[in-house]
Write a protein that holds these residues in place. Sequence first.
Motif, PDB file in Angstrom:
ATOM      1  N   UNK A 159       0.760  -5.038  18.849  1.00  0.00           N
ATOM      2  CA  UNK A 159       0.059  -4.870  17.599  1.00  0.00           C
ATOM      3  C   UNK A 159      -0.608  -3.489  17.596  1.00  0.00           C
ATOM      4  N   UNK A 160      -0.648  -2.860  16.453  1.00  0.00           N
ATOM      5  CA  UNK A 160      -1.320  -1.572  16.323  1.00  0.00           C
ATOM      6  C   UNK A 160      -2.103  -1.536  15.010  1.00  0.00           C
ATOM      7  N   UNK A 161      -3.112  -0.670  14.969  1.00  0.00           N
ATOM      8  CA  UNK A 161      -3.972  -0.541  13.794  1.00  0.00           C
ATOM      9  C   UNK A 161      -4.147   0.932  13.481  1.00  0.00           C
ATOM     10  N   UNK A 162      -4.017   1.288  12.217  1.00  0.00           N
ATOM     11  CA  UNK A 162      -4.259   2.654  11.756  1.00  0.00           C
ATOM     12  C   UNK A 162      -5.211   2.533  10.572  1.00  0.00           C
ATOM     13  N   UNK A 163      -6.505   2.576  10.849  1.00  0.00           N
ATOM     14  CA  UNK A 163      -7.515   2.416   9.803  1.00  0.00           C
ATOM     15  C   UNK A 163      -8.626   3.431  10.011  1.00  0.00           C
ATOM     16  N   UNK A 164      -9.041   4.053   8.917  1.00  0.00           N
ATOM     17  CA  UNK A 164     -10.093   5.061   8.946  1.00  0.00           C
ATOM     18  C   UNK A 164     -11.149   4.675   7.917  1.00  0.00           C
ATOM     19  N   UNK A 165     -12.415   4.817   8.294  1.00  0.00           N
ATOM     20  CA  UNK A 165     -13.531   4.645   7.376  1.00  0.00           C
ATOM     21  C   UNK A 165     -14.387   5.899   7.477  1.00  0.00           C
ATOM     22  N   UNK A 166     -14.608   6.546   6.352  1.00  0.00           N
ATOM     23  CA  UNK A 166     -15.396   7.774   6.308  1.00  0.00           C
ATOM     24  C   UNK A 166     -16.447   7.684   5.216  1.00  0.00           C
ATOM     25  N   UNK A 167     -17.615   8.249   5.472  1.00  0.00           N
ATOM     26  CA  UNK A 167     -18.631   8.459   4.452  1.00  0.00           C
ATOM     27  C   UNK A 167     -19.006   9.926   4.547  1.00  0.00           C
ATOM     28  N   UNK A 168     -18.751  10.662   3.466  1.00  0.00           N
ATOM     29  CA  UNK A 168     -19.020  12.091   3.492  1.00  0.00           C
ATOM     30  C   UNK A 168     -19.146  12.663   2.099  1.00  0.00           C
ATOM     31  N   UNK A 169     -19.345  13.971   2.052  1.00  0.00           N
ATOM     32  CA  UNK A 169     -19.508  14.678   0.779  1.00  0.00           C
ATOM     33  C   UNK A 169     -18.267  15.496   0.466  1.00  0.00           C
ATOM     34  N   UNK A 170     -17.894  15.496  -0.827  1.00  0.00           N
ATOM     35  CA  UNK A 170     -16.732  16.257  -1.260  1.00  0.00           C
ATOM     36  C   UNK A 170     -16.976  17.748  -1.072  1.00  0.00           C
TER      37      UNK A 170
END
Length: 160
Positions: free
Chosen positions: A1-12
């Motif tokens: 099993x593999x996971x490719x998940x990103x969570x980001x909080x930032x400014x444009x």
Amino acid sequence: MSVNKVILVGRLGRDPESRYMSNNEPVCNFSIATDETWKDRDGNRQQRTEWHNIVMYRRLAEIAQQYLKKGQLVYIEGRIQSRKYTGKDGIERTAYDIVANEMKMLGSRSDGAGSGYSPFPEESAPAHDGGEARIPEPPRRPAVDSVPEPMDDLADDIPF
């Protein structure tokens, strides 16, 4: 099993740029900055900024183009995708993009996040010091001082 998940909080870092693919579906690109701060061994505050290329497709791309602006705080969920390109110097390079599948506009109305229509629930960000992006805390429920008394005559009020 593999996971490719990103969570980001930032400014444009720039306003979103949109175009249409050959199948007439919209695609939107922009970058966001995330900051990391720490104290070094001498107790001096250090900061590092990472820039992330964001790609959105279809309806999410249309929403981003319409409502996002440079400097706005945004929550992004997606996956990392690499792409190869040849630079101006003729050398083949690899770039890494975040292909977003979820976005939430964060910040207060003064940040521009609350103006206009938003299909996403509004959230408030705490005050920022030095431009750091922080995940907003969930709203707190007011404390209940007393428990309401039970209603004895409830059956008489039901109209059916």
